[in-house]
Design an enzyme around this catalytic site. Sequence first.
Site, PDB file in Angstrom:
ATOM      1  N   THR A 120       6.651  -1.065  -2.008  1.00 56.50           N
ATOM      2  CA  THR A 120       6.615  -1.103  -0.544  1.00 56.50           C
ATOM      3  C   THR A 120       5.242  -1.628  -0.234  1.00 56.50           C
ATOM      4  O   THR A 120       4.329  -1.451  -1.027  1.00 56.50           O
ATOM      5  CB  THR A 120       6.770   0.320   0.068  1.00 56.50           C
ATOM      6  OG1 THR A 120       8.144   0.692   0.101  1.00 56.50           O
ATOM      7  CG2 THR A 120       6.251   0.414   1.488  1.00 56.50           C
ATOM      8  N   GLY A 157       6.399   5.630  -1.410  1.00 51.42           N
ATOM      9  CA  GLY A 157       6.819   6.635  -2.376  1.00 51.42           C
ATOM     10  C   GLY A 157       8.295   6.913  -2.236  1.00 51.42           C
ATOM     11  O   GLY A 157       9.035   6.115  -1.644  1.00 51.42           O
TER      12      GLY A 157
HETATM   13  N1  ASP Z   1       9.317   4.531   0.567  1.00 53.26           N
HETATM   14  C1  ASP Z   1      10.164   3.462   0.162  1.00 53.26           C
HETATM   15  C2  ASP Z   1      11.585   3.874   0.324  1.00 53.26           C
HETATM   16  O1  ASP Z   1      11.914   5.002   0.045  1.00 53.26           O
HETATM   17  C3  ASP Z   1       9.961   3.035  -1.229  1.00 53.26           C
HETATM   18  C4  ASP Z   1       8.553   2.885  -1.641  1.00 53.26           C
HETATM   19  O2  ASP Z   1       7.625   3.151  -0.905  1.00 53.26           O
HETATM   20  O3  ASP Z   1       8.354   2.465  -2.761  1.00 53.26           O
HETATM   21  O4  ASP Z   1      12.392   3.051   0.676  1.00 53.26           O
END
Ligand code: ASP
Length: 318
Positions: free
Chosen positions: A186, A237
């Site tokens: 992300t 996350g």
């Molecule tokens: N938070 C993002 C999601 O759950 C993924 C990430 O931050 O890596 O879609």
Amino acid sequence: MKQKIALAIHGGAGTILKSKMTAALEKAYKEALRLSLQKGYDVLTAGGTSLDAVETAVRELEDCPLYNAGKGAVFTADGRNEMDASIMSGKDLAAGAIAGVTCLKNPVTAARAVMEKSDHVMLIGSGAEAFARLHGIEMVAPDYYFTRERWEALLKIREEDPDRTDLDHGSSKSYRKKKKEEKFGTVGAVALDREGNLAAATSTGGMTNKKWGRVGDSPVIGAGTYANRLCAVSCTGWGEYFLRLCVAKTVADLMEYKGYSLLRAANEAILKKLPEIGGDGGLVAVDAQGAVALPFNTEGMYRGYVKNNGKIVVDIYA
Ligand code: ASP
């Protein structure tokens, strides 16, 4: 006194181990972070708004195939790319978000259009795409998002366990272990501009092999992104946990209602509350005085910041 400016970015958190990284790849990841920070910093030093700076910084990472957003978005279970993004302006709590879009080159720009050109905060799927088209947002064909690395990641999950999805994070310990080995991705940015205004933006392809229109925290105002007059926060996350804790707003609330400093509030959310319920990840945050916080509870987080002196700091590992 010269008004303070600050910009902090992330490119995802997770099991990012130096032992698994080649020197060339590490260099490429860091270069992309540097470029994103430099472009956002240039906006701020030219007197641009924090909103312009976070949008610019995030667009840069969306265009980079290494990061899980825009061009580098991961694949869903049915082999597509569904992206989510959000943006928020701290001075007036204006916010915009889109979820489950499949053909927008820069989802963060579409989120900003939702904020500025509609009466709504969040649009999803084909409706969001129709809105974006109406407002001249750049569209791309689905094959624009194809990257070999992401495609192979999907094939690997399918081979290991075709039923495994990143939604199924239930009670099974072995499953949970697998999940913990995943690298999240992300991208996000937070900024303070010369006028003292804060802004935050986040953009993601979500999780590999996601099904059923799964949406994580990234496009949800208060969970993955938040900005007010005190701080701006962008998270990364395991989205389901960030959603449950409304992590981004929690940081702002700890500052407002408990008088915590930015660092204390960010650490409380990421190093205490999140692990308490089994969540992984990190965030970047900036306050109205230009302090930055970049906590994470995983092995690494692609991250960086720049302040008035223009010195760009980037890091990956703990
Ligand atoms: N938070 C993002 C999601 O759950 C993924 C990430 O931050 O890596 O879609």
